[in-house]
Design a protein around this motif. Structure first.
Motif, PDB file in Angstrom:
ATOM      1  N   TYR A   1     -19.612  68.640   6.874  1.00  0.00           N
ATOM      2  CA  TYR A   1     -20.681  67.825   7.591  1.00  0.00           C
ATOM      3  C   TYR A   1     -20.327  67.254   8.981  1.00  0.00           C
ATOM      4  O   TYR A   1     -18.964  66.987   9.053  1.00  0.00           O
ATOM      5  CB  TYR A   1     -21.116  66.822   6.994  1.00  0.00           C
ATOM      6  N   VAL A   2     -21.007  66.985   9.932  1.00  0.00           N
ATOM      7  CA  VAL A   2     -20.744  66.649  11.105  1.00  0.00           C
ATOM      8  C   VAL A   2     -20.646  64.999  10.928  1.00  0.00           C
ATOM      9  O   VAL A   2     -19.904  64.139  11.557  1.00  0.00           O
ATOM     10  CB  VAL A   2     -21.808  66.803  12.336  1.00  0.00           C
ATOM     11  N   GLY A   3     -21.761  64.338  10.458  1.00  0.00           N
ATOM     12  CA  GLY A   3     -21.814  62.977  10.158  1.00  0.00           C
ATOM     13  C   GLY A   3     -21.694  62.586   8.928  1.00  0.00           C
ATOM     14  O   GLY A   3     -22.525  63.314   7.897  1.00  0.00           O
ATOM     15  N   LEU A   4     -20.937  61.649   8.467  1.00  0.00           N
ATOM     16  CA  LEU A   4     -20.668  61.309   7.113  1.00  0.00           C
ATOM     17  C   LEU A   4     -20.746  59.668   6.894  1.00  0.00           C
ATOM     18  O   LEU A   4     -20.272  58.753   7.546  1.00  0.00           O
ATOM     19  CB  LEU A   4     -19.310  61.370   6.780  1.00  0.00           C
TER      20      LEU A   4
ATOM     21  N   GLN B   1     -23.823  75.613   2.880  1.00  0.00           N
ATOM     22  CA  GLN B   1     -23.202  74.270   2.433  1.00  0.00           C
ATOM     23  C   GLN B   1     -23.253  73.223   3.472  1.00  0.00           C
ATOM     24  O   GLN B   1     -23.193  72.171   3.522  1.00  0.00           O
ATOM     25  CB  GLN B   1     -21.797  74.487   1.990  1.00  0.00           C
ATOM     26  N   SER B   2     -22.506  73.839   4.765  1.00  0.00           N
ATOM     27  CA  SER B   2     -22.436  72.982   5.902  1.00  0.00           C
ATOM     28  C   SER B   2     -23.810  72.636   6.591  1.00  0.00           C
ATOM     29  O   SER B   2     -24.759  73.326   6.611  1.00  0.00           O
ATOM     30  CB  SER B   2     -21.789  73.581   6.887  1.00  0.00           C
ATOM     31  N   SER B   3     -23.774  71.398   6.983  1.00  0.00           N
ATOM     32  CA  SER B   3     -24.910  70.551   7.757  1.00  0.00           C
ATOM     33  C   SER B   3     -24.471  69.627   8.849  1.00  0.00           C
ATOM     34  O   SER B   3     -23.464  69.127   8.730  1.00  0.00           O
ATOM     35  CB  SER B   3     -26.058  70.162   6.643  1.00  0.00           C
ATOM     36  N   VAL B   4     -25.550  68.911   9.416  1.00  0.00           N
ATOM     37  CA  VAL B   4     -25.326  67.750  10.242  1.00  0.00           C
ATOM     38  C   VAL B   4     -25.092  66.702   9.690  1.00  0.00           C
ATOM     39  O   VAL B   4     -24.172  65.877   9.817  1.00  0.00           O
ATOM     40  CB  VAL B   4     -26.664  67.603  11.218  1.00  0.00           C
TER      41      VAL B   4
ATOM     42  N   TYR C   1     -30.907  66.497   8.517  1.00  0.00           N
ATOM     43  CA  TYR C   1     -31.114  66.678   7.243  1.00  0.00           C
ATOM     44  C   TYR C   1     -32.477  66.393   6.868  1.00  0.00           C
ATOM     45  O   TYR C   1     -33.043  65.096   7.203  1.00  0.00           O
ATOM     46  CB  TYR C   1     -30.204  65.513   6.110  1.00  0.00           C
ATOM     47  N   PRO C   2     -33.204  67.414   6.626  1.00  0.00           N
ATOM     48  CA  PRO C   2     -34.791  67.422   6.607  1.00  0.00           C
ATOM     49  C   PRO C   2     -35.242  66.839   5.300  1.00  0.00           C
ATOM     50  O   PRO C   2     -34.674  66.779   4.299  1.00  0.00           O
ATOM     51  CB  PRO C   2     -35.285  68.743   6.669  1.00  0.00           C
TER      52      PRO C   2
END
Length: 589
Positions: free
Chosen positions: A541-544, A521-524, A441-442
């Motif tokens: 998301y991969v990480g929450l 919409q999807s991201s790490v 997430y930048p």
């Protein structure tokens, strides 16, 4: 009455004699003259009774068997008597045998009791022998120990005797030399006086030199303090004139400023991973790992093959976070292991918990027990603290360089992040060939925190008003091709206390790696999600980031079992339910 009875008796007697004599029933004409006289004398009245008696006697006679029949019956009775006698004999013999068997039974019972008694005695003797054997073994061990102690004592005694002998010989030699010197001292007394005078002169000279050295040392300290003051004045001048409230746009300026401010010098004979990056000022290749996990095996690493891409998951944890680690083991790591064991996803992966050292022995003991029980702990020989997260992350990169160099991707994740395993696998399959890239997430133009707190940094440490472009630290991917460049860059840049700013910002900039920005919409990872996650959040998301691994794990499982649905609104206002079995597509600019 008595006379009548005597008369009837006489009549019966006569009749019986007649019957026995003739062997047939009596008839009137067969009665002798005496009988007729008797009848004539008054038996007429009894004639009917006598006739009845005669008929009874005839019937009785018919029932009496003949002589032959009596003989046969007598023989039969004798045979029956003989059989009965034999039976009695047999019964008597059987009774005798029963008595004998009873006696034998009692004898056997007595013998059995004696045998049981002997078995018990033997068992007791065996136990006694075992105890004696054990006692003998203990005696042997004690004897060996005593013998060893005696041998050591004997050796020590011999050494002591030898030392005393040597000392006595040395004393004797010194005594002789002293005597010789004493004998010669009378001859050399003038020479000794001259030597003492020379020593006095040399002492005075040394005292003068000592005074000069003290003055030189004081002057040197004053010069060093002056140099330090000038350096601070120069730094403040540079800080105030060029850097304060300016924008960060080049990592080399930060390096020159921090090196000058801290007075850092290059490390001699340090190995540089990429010499073009400049002199080595940080030793990042000498980390030691007192608790470790096995290296990645060659068979587990795919080395960029599309059939089975690989990822190493580095879970960053604090030494005392036992509950967080156990929660992860009981939630998404179980999901990951289950999926991989069934070979449903075709991905070879490894993971480990990375933590530093603790000053508390009780916590360290629990960490060692945890490592023995689970085999997933990597402990770094460094103090475990928040301000040391940069050092810990660099140590993770060094571990990957040493133990897992051929992995395709590295996923760095904190222990307060839940990992959606479905999305993890989809991401790795889609991006395992993305060389020289970081995914996360930048954050752009983030400002330093100047008030006291967890993220505080002083103006002297970092005078710029913004941080370089970086990705959020709780969860991000990096391709294996950037591990060594990032590690090499960290050799040459003074540390910043915030690992995401330092590694994914400053070091990434120097290494020339690129940050991939999500285009959909999807991201790490996204730190700014609502407290209560929706099914769409869980899917995208991969990480929450979460406060309870079990709650998030249950919600994710409900979504992938179609108990909850992700419903989105289309551009025309219609509602659409997303297929939970469809893989998430990660798009980046």
């Amino acid at each position: 009455m008595i006379g009548k009875f005597i008369f009837v008796s006489l009549c019966l007697t006569v009749l019986v004699q007649l019957l026995l004599a003739s062997g047939s029933s009596p008839r009137k004409e067969q009665i002798p003259a005496v009988g007729q006289k008797l009848f004539g004398l008054g038996c007429h009245n009894e004639k009917k009774r006598i006739d009845q008696l005669v008929r009874t006697i005839d019937a009785f006679k018919q029932q009496i068997p003949a002589k032959n029949t009596l003989a046969d019956m007598e023989n039969a009775l004798r045979r029956e008597k003989a059989k009965n006698q034999e039976l009695l004999n047999a019964i008597s013999e059987h009774v005798t045998k029963e008595h004998e068997l009873e006696k034998q039974k009692k004898t056997l019972k007595s013998k059995t009791f004696d045998l049981e008694k002997k078995v018990l005695e033997i068992s007791l003797k065996e136990k006694l022998l075992e105890q004696q054997k054990k006692n003998l073994e203990d005696i042997d061990n004690n004897f060996e120990t005593l013998l060893s102690n005696f041998t050591d004592c004997k050796e020590n005694h011999e050494v002591l005797v030898q030392n005393l002998t040597n000392q006595l010989q040395s004393c004797e030699y010194e005594r002789k030399m002293g005597k010789k010197i004493a004998d010669q001292s009378f001859l050399d007394i003038e020479a000794i006086k001259r030597h003492l005078n020379n020593c006095t002169v040399e002492k005075d000279s040394l005292e003068v030199e000592k005074g000069n050295s003290l003055r030189d040392k004081t002057a040197l300290i004053a010069n060093l303090e002056l140099c330090e003051e000038k350096r601070k004045m120069f730094n403040n001048y540079v800080l105030d004139s060029f850097l304060r409230n300016s924008y960060f746009y080049e990592v080399e300026k930060y390096t020159r400023y921090a090196v000058a401010r801290l007075g850092m010098l290059p490390i001699k004979n340090a190995k540089s991973l990429i010499p073009e990056f400049g002199p080595v000022i940080n030793d990042v290749l000498s980390f030691r790992y007192p608790i470790n996990i096995p290296s990645c095996q060659a068979a587990e690493i795919t080395n960029n093959t599309s059939a089975n891409p690989s990822v190493f998951i580095a879970i960053i944890s604090a030494a005392g976070n036992f509950k967080k680690r156990n929660d992860i083991r009981e939630t998404w790591l179980i999901h990951l292991k289950s999926v991989l064991e069934k070979n449903l996803l075709g991905i070879s992966t490894r993971f480990g918990f990375f933590l530093g050292q603790t000053p508390y022995d009780s916590i360290q003991k629990r960490i060692e027990e945890e490592s023995q029980r689970h085999g997933d702990i990597v402990q770094i020989e460094m103090d475990d603290s928040y301000r040391n997260l940069t050092l810990k992350s660099i140590a993770v990169l060094n571990w990957v360089r040493q133990h897992c160099a051929k992995v395709d991707l590295v996923f760095k994740v904190d222990d307060d992040v839940y990992v959606n395993v479905h999305n993890l696998v989809n991401f790795v399959r889609s991006n395992y060939q993305s060389n020289n890239k970081l995914f996360g997430y930048p954050l752009l133009q983030t400002v330093p925190v100047r008030y006291k707190g967890k993220h505080y940094i002083s103006i002297e440490e970092y005078p710029w008003v913004n941080y370089p472009y970086y990705v959020q630290g709780p969860a991000y991917f990096m391709h294996a091709s950037v591990v060594i460049p990032l590690l090499a860059a960290s050799q040459t840049i003074p540390f910043n206390p915030f690992e995401d700013v330092f590694l994914t910002g400053m070091c990434r900039e120097k290494a020339g790696a690129k940050i991939q920005i999500s285009a959909g919409q999807s991201s790490v990872f996204n730190e700014h999600l609502p407290t209560v996650l929706t099914p769409c959040d869980l899917r995208n998301y991969v990480g929450l980031l979460n406060n309870n691994q079990f709650v998030t794990h249950s919600a994710v499982e409900d979504f992938y079992r179609n108990k909850t649905q992700c419903v989105v609104t289309e551009s025309d206002g219609t509602k659409k339910t997303i297929d939970f079995t469809a893989p998430v597509v990660f798009k980046f600019n």
